[in-house]
Design a protein around this motif. Structure first.
Motif, PDB file in Angstrom:
ATOM      1  N   GLU A  55      -3.862  -3.614  -0.902  1.00 50.59           N
ATOM      2  CA  GLU A  55      -4.560  -2.390  -0.987  1.00 50.59           C
ATOM      3  C   GLU A  55      -3.736  -1.341  -1.707  1.00 50.59           C
ATOM      4  OE1 GLU A  55      -7.207  -1.520   0.435  1.00 50.59           O
ATOM      5  OE2 GLU A  55      -7.789  -3.244   1.799  1.00 50.59           O
ATOM      6  N   THR A 110      -4.548   0.910  -4.124  1.00 52.16           N
ATOM      7  CA  THR A 110      -4.991   2.079  -4.013  1.00 52.16           C
ATOM      8  C   THR A 110      -5.492   2.928  -3.014  1.00 52.16           C
ATOM      9  OG1 THR A 110      -7.004   1.837  -5.104  1.00 52.16           O
ATOM     10  CG2 THR A 110      -5.292   1.702  -6.485  1.00 52.16           C
ATOM     11  N   ALA A 111      -5.306   2.468  -1.850  1.00 50.83           N
ATOM     12  CA  ALA A 111      -5.994   2.863  -0.525  1.00 50.83           C
ATOM     13  C   ALA A 111      -5.682   4.246  -0.311  1.00 50.83           C
ATOM     14  CB  ALA A 111      -5.713   1.861   0.613  1.00 50.83           C
ATOM     15  N   GLU A 144      -5.350   1.418 -11.639  1.00 49.26           N
ATOM     16  CA  GLU A 144      -6.001   0.532 -12.137  1.00 49.26           C
ATOM     17  C   GLU A 144      -5.842   0.212 -13.459  1.00 49.26           C
ATOM     18  OE1 GLU A 144     -10.162   0.811 -11.378  1.00 49.26           O
ATOM     19  OE2 GLU A 144      -9.922   0.922  -9.144  1.00 49.26           O
ATOM     20  N   PRO A 182      -8.674   9.802  -6.421  1.00 50.05           N
ATOM     21  CA  PRO A 182      -9.459   9.444  -7.705  1.00 50.05           C
ATOM     22  C   PRO A 182      -8.787   9.026  -8.974  1.00 50.05           C
ATOM     23  CG  PRO A 182     -11.162  10.456  -6.353  1.00 50.05           C
ATOM     24  CD  PRO A 182      -9.482  10.701  -5.990  1.00 50.05           C
ATOM     25  N   GLN A 216       0.625  -1.284  -0.148  1.00 49.20           N
ATOM     26  CA  GLN A 216       0.059   0.216  -0.136  1.00 49.20           C
ATOM     27  C   GLN A 216       0.841   1.385   0.068  1.00 49.20           C
ATOM     28  OE1 GLN A 216      -2.844   0.069   3.011  1.00 49.20           O
ATOM     29  NE2 GLN A 216      -3.387   2.212   2.731  1.00 49.20           N
ATOM     30  N   LYS A 218      -6.006   6.488  -8.497  1.00 50.99           N
ATOM     31  CA  LYS A 218      -6.553   5.041  -8.537  1.00 50.99           C
ATOM     32  C   LYS A 218      -6.899   4.626 -10.044  1.00 50.99           C
ATOM     33  CE  LYS A 218      -8.527   5.385  -4.085  1.00 50.99           C
ATOM     34  NZ  LYS A 218      -9.800   5.356  -3.123  1.00 50.99           N
ATOM     35  N   THR A 226      -8.498  -5.673  -0.883  1.00 52.45           N
ATOM     36  CA  THR A 226      -8.924  -4.409  -1.195  1.00 52.45           C
ATOM     37  C   THR A 226     -10.219  -4.209  -0.270  1.00 52.45           C
ATOM     38  OG1 THR A 226      -9.726  -2.936  -2.852  1.00 52.45           O
ATOM     39  CG2 THR A 226     -10.254  -5.109  -2.987  1.00 52.45           C
ATOM     40  N   HIS A 227     -10.449  -2.985   0.201  1.00 45.29           N
ATOM     41  CA  HIS A 227     -11.664  -2.695   0.715  1.00 45.29           C
ATOM     42  C   HIS A 227     -12.509  -1.885  -0.246  1.00 45.29           C
ATOM     43  CE1 HIS A 227      -9.430  -3.021   4.706  1.00 45.29           C
ATOM     44  NE2 HIS A 227     -10.780  -3.270   4.971  1.00 45.29           N
ATOM     45  N   ASN A 228     -11.990  -1.781  -1.527  1.00 42.35           N
ATOM     46  CA  ASN A 228     -12.734  -0.916  -2.509  1.00 42.35           C
ATOM     47  C   ASN A 228     -13.244  -2.072  -3.505  1.00 42.35           C
ATOM     48  OD1 ASN A 228     -13.297   0.210  -4.981  1.00 42.35           O
ATOM     49  ND2 ASN A 228     -11.862   1.830  -4.708  1.00 42.35           N
ATOM     50  N   GLY A 268     -15.710  -1.527  -5.735  1.00 43.41           N
ATOM     51  CA  GLY A 268     -15.997  -1.326  -7.141  1.00 43.41           C
ATOM     52  C   GLY A 268     -14.553  -1.669  -7.629  1.00 43.41           C
ATOM     53  N   GLN A 269     -13.315  -1.639  -7.066  1.00 41.93           N
ATOM     54  CA  GLN A 269     -12.183  -1.891  -7.630  1.00 41.93           C
ATOM     55  C   GLN A 269     -12.061  -3.485  -7.705  1.00 41.93           C
ATOM     56  OE1 GLN A 269      -8.233  -1.666  -5.614  1.00 41.93           O
ATOM     57  NE2 GLN A 269      -8.249   0.103  -6.745  1.00 41.93           N
TER      58      GLN A 269
END
Length: 251
Positions: A165, A167-168, A179, A172, A89, A175, A196-198, A200-201
């Protein structure tokens, strides 16, 4: 709930964990986890904080003590074991130029010296940093440093890339840039496993989702099935997690 289609797809994995357990003192971070990673697979590890995502990532990478077996399979007909890379990260950068950070990585990886220049130039261009090679790495923006970390990993030409993680801590725009690079790696056939916690990702980049809870793999499904919600069965906590109502793993 283990989806049979995932198991069939990973029938010939590059890497397997077989009943792996990881303990940190009195805390059991992983509990007899078994999982396989196939060539070219894009897998996202998701779950609440403390569920075991990062520990599983490090166990797969082979950098944490564990019980059980970690098995590497041949990556080609010649019996070569898979090359692995890891991006954290917050990647560590030396007080050197971006190019010299990559030069050191080339040396540590054992890349023949006559290949360094070409590989470094290709790596910088691959992540959109072709004009910034002489800039101090620590003077780069957060997104640029993460792209440099991806370049450093790409130089190894890994069969499997692990990302914790990735892009944590980025804005935006950064990110999206990271991606896009990762999507390109996937199109090239590189296997990727990221925590990841994202969500959408995870939807955008992964073809397979592994949901952890309390150090256990609770769900292992294709991305469309996981986010479709039809196959969670009685695992109501997965739905709570997807709604953002399960922030921390409970004992």
């Amino acid at each position: 709930m283990m989806d049979e289609s995932c198991n069939r797809r990973a029938a010939a994995p590059l890497l397997e964990l077989d009943r792996v357990t990881v303990r940190f003192g009195s805390v059991t971070a992983l509990r007899e986890v078994s999982i396989g990673i196939a060539r070219g697979e894009a897998l996202a590890l998701v779950g609440a904080n403390g569920s075991g995502k990062t520990t599983l990532l490090r166990a797969l990478h082979g950098v944490v003590a564990h019980s059980g077996r970690r098995i590497l399979h041949s990556a080609d007909a010649g019996g070569r074991l898979p090359v692995q890379g890891m991006v954290y990260q917050r990647p560590f950068m030396l007080r050197l130029s971006a190019r010299n950070n990559l030069r050191l990585a080339a040396w540590l990886s054992g890349l023949p010296r006559e290949q360094w220049q070409g590989r470094i130039d290709a790596a910088l261009n691959r992540v959109g940093l072709g004009g910034l090679g002489d800039r101090p790495a620590r003077a780069l923006s957060g997104g640029q440093q993460q792209r440099l970390a991806l370049a450093r990993a790409w130089m190894l030409q890994p069969d499997i890339l692990f990302l914790d993680e990735p892009t944590a801590s980025l804005d935006p725009t950064a990110k999206k840039e990271v991606e896009a690079i990762l999507a390109g790696f996937g199109r090239d056939g590189m296997a990727m496993v990221m925590s990841t916690h994202n969500l959408g990702q995870a939807k955008r980049l992964a073809k397979r989702i592994v949901y952890l809870e309390g150090g256990l793999i609770k769900v292992d499904q294709p991305t469309a099935v996981f986010f479709g919600g039809a196959a969670h069965g009685t695992l109501d906590r997965v739905d709570l997690f997807l709604k953002g109502e399960l922030a921390w793993a409970l004992e």
